[in-house]
Design a protein around this motif. Structure first.
Motif, PDB file in Angstrom:
ATOM      1  N   UNK A   1      -1.601 -11.693   1.145  1.00 48.15           N
ATOM      2  CA  UNK A   1      -2.736 -10.940   1.679  1.00 48.15           C
ATOM      3  C   UNK A   1      -2.391  -9.463   1.861  1.00 48.15           C
ATOM      4  N   UNK A   2      -1.237  -9.184   2.416  1.00 43.47           N
ATOM      5  CA  UNK A   2      -0.829  -7.790   2.618  1.00 43.47           C
ATOM      6  C   UNK A   2      -0.609  -7.100   1.279  1.00 43.47           C
ATOM      7  N   UNK A   3      -0.034  -7.818   0.325  1.00 39.76           N
ATOM      8  CA  UNK A   3       0.173  -7.254  -1.005  1.00 39.76           C
ATOM      9  C   UNK A   3      -1.162  -6.914  -1.680  1.00 39.76           C
ATOM     10  N   UNK A   4      -2.151  -7.781  -1.501  1.00 35.92           N
ATOM     11  CA  UNK A   4      -3.476  -7.506  -2.079  1.00 35.92           C
ATOM     12  C   UNK A   4      -4.090  -6.261  -1.468  1.00 35.92           C
ATOM     13  N   UNK A   5      -3.993  -6.125  -0.146  1.00 37.87           N
ATOM     14  CA  UNK A   5      -4.568  -4.949   0.508  1.00 37.87           C
ATOM     15  C   UNK A   5      -3.873  -3.668   0.089  1.00 37.87           C
ATOM     16  N   UNK A   6      -2.564  -3.703  -0.006  1.00 40.23           N
ATOM     17  CA  UNK A   6      -1.819  -2.506  -0.413  1.00 40.23           C
ATOM     18  C   UNK A   6      -2.157  -2.138  -1.855  1.00 40.23           C
ATOM     19  N   UNK A   7      -2.212  -3.143  -2.727  1.00 41.81           N
ATOM     20  CA  UNK A   7      -2.521  -2.868  -4.131  1.00 41.81           C
ATOM     21  C   UNK A   7      -3.936  -2.302  -4.270  1.00 41.81           C
ATOM     22  N   UNK A   8      -4.887  -2.824  -3.492  1.00 35.56           N
ATOM     23  CA  UNK A   8      -6.255  -2.306  -3.541  1.00 35.56           C
ATOM     24  C   UNK A   8      -6.331  -0.888  -2.981  1.00 35.56           C
ATOM     25  N   UNK A   9      -5.510  -0.569  -2.012  1.00 34.32           N
ATOM     26  CA  UNK A   9      -5.514   0.784  -1.450  1.00 34.32           C
ATOM     27  C   UNK A   9      -4.950   1.790  -2.444  1.00 34.32           C
TER      28      UNK A   9
END
Length: 98
Positions: A58-66
């Motif tokens: 989940x954190x990886x997805x948010x960082x990648x989207x940012x």
């Protein structure tokens, strides 16, 4: 044999094309596999590891989207929130196991 070669080449190509998304896919798959293992054995280490992978994905997805927005950000945001909710709920529920 051709089927396995095709599968292996597809896997390698997808991991080279977008490595962060491939890592998120592996982490999410491990999350589900470990959750199934926990459902069968009821041993809490499987649940802890499953929720850790879910939080990491989940954190990886948010960082990648940012950093680089994707063409389908809404789906990733919903998936990331669901994985985070699962992870936090599991960690909060583990207090009762210990």
């Amino acid at each position: 044999m051709r089927y396995w070669q095709f599968w292996w080449r597809s896997l390698l190509l997808s991991s080279q094309y977008n490595p962060p998304e491939f890592v998120e896919l592996v982490m999410t798959t491990l999350t589900m596999a470990l959750l199934l293992s926990w459902a069968v054995t009821q041993q809490w280490p499987y649940l802890v590891l499953s929720s850790s992978y879910a939080m990491g994905a989940a954190i990886s997805m948010w960082v990648r989207e940012a950093i680089t927005p994707s063409p389908h950000p809404r789906v990733l945001q919903i998936l990331a929130v669901l994985l985070l909710i699962y992870s936090l709920y599991t960690f909060a529920d583990l207090v009762h196991y210990l």
